[in-house]
Design a protein around this motif. Structure first.
Motif, PDB file in Angstrom:
ATOM      1  N   SER A   1       0.850  -1.194   0.000  1.00 10.55           N
ATOM      2  CA  SER A   1       0.000   0.000   0.000  1.00 10.55           C
ATOM      3  C   SER A   1       0.879   1.235   0.000  1.00 10.55           C
ATOM      4  N   CYS A   2       0.410   2.262  -0.648  1.00  8.11           N
ATOM      5  CA  CYS A   2       1.109   3.548  -0.681  1.00  8.11           C
ATOM      6  C   CYS A   2       0.068   4.627  -0.412  1.00  8.11           C
ATOM      7  N   VAL A   3       0.199   5.269   0.742  1.00  6.17           N
ATOM      8  CA  VAL A   3      -0.749   6.304   1.130  1.00  6.17           C
ATOM      9  C   VAL A   3      -0.117   7.664   0.884  1.00  6.17           C
TER      10      VAL A   3
ATOM     11  N   ARG B   1      -5.955   1.640  -7.431  1.00  5.61           N
ATOM     12  CA  ARG B   1      -5.942   2.835  -6.593  1.00  5.61           C
ATOM     13  C   ARG B   1      -7.326   3.077  -6.022  1.00  5.61           C
TER      14      ARG B   1
ATOM     15  N   LYS C   1      -9.252   7.126  -0.598  1.00  5.27           N
ATOM     16  CA  LYS C   1      -8.288   6.872   0.474  1.00  5.27           C
ATOM     17  C   LYS C   1      -6.892   7.386   0.134  1.00  5.27           C
TER      18      LYS C   1
ATOM     19  N   THR D   1      -4.792   6.256  -1.895  1.00  7.19           N
ATOM     20  CA  THR D   1      -3.941   5.078  -1.755  1.00  7.19           C
ATOM     21  C   THR D   1      -3.830   4.333  -3.080  1.00  7.19           C
TER      22      THR D   1
ATOM     23  N   TYR E   1      -2.344   0.573  -4.507  1.00  2.00           N
ATOM     24  CA  TYR E   1      -2.015  -0.772  -4.036  1.00  2.00           C
ATOM     25  C   TYR E   1      -1.249  -1.539  -5.117  1.00  2.00           C
TER      26      TYR E   1
END
Length: 115
Positions: A21-23, A71, A75, A77, A79
């Protein structure tokens, strides 16, 4: 300025799965693209997957059919679902975001696949 925080890396056996995950600290909707690079020891950083603003996805040949990028704009985010992992996938994985003036990078998350 956009900060990116990755998570989800770890140690997994061959054939296993992980989801990265990349927030982002801001809305990802205005970004041109987001994606994942990886870098293994002694090798150059390579593009793994990216998703362009309109939703088009691109993958490295080595991960096609095994990895899926997605994506969630609500959020902020992105993924990376990684299935059928192989020892060759072992690397530090970095999230990036491409803005219209510059790109941004996360700190990276380690993925290790044992044989």
């Amino acid at each position: 300025q956009v900060q990116l925080v990755e998570s989800g890396g770890g140690l997994v056996e061959t054939g296993g799965s992980l989801r990265l995950s990349c927030v982002a600290s801001k809305s990802i909707s205005p970004l041109k693209s987001m994606g994942w690079y990886r870098q293994a020891p002694g090798k150059q950083r390579e593009l793994v997957a990216r998703i362009i603003s309109e939703g088009t996805t691109n993958y490295a040949d080595s991960v096609k059919g095994r990895f899926t990028i997605s994506r969630d704009n609500a959020k902020n985010t992105v993924y990376l679902q990684m299935n059928s992992l192989e020892p060759e996938d072992t690397a530090a994985y970095y999230c990036y975001a491409e803005g219209f003036r510059r790109s941004y990078w996360g700190q990276g998350t380690q993925v290790t696949v044992s044989s």
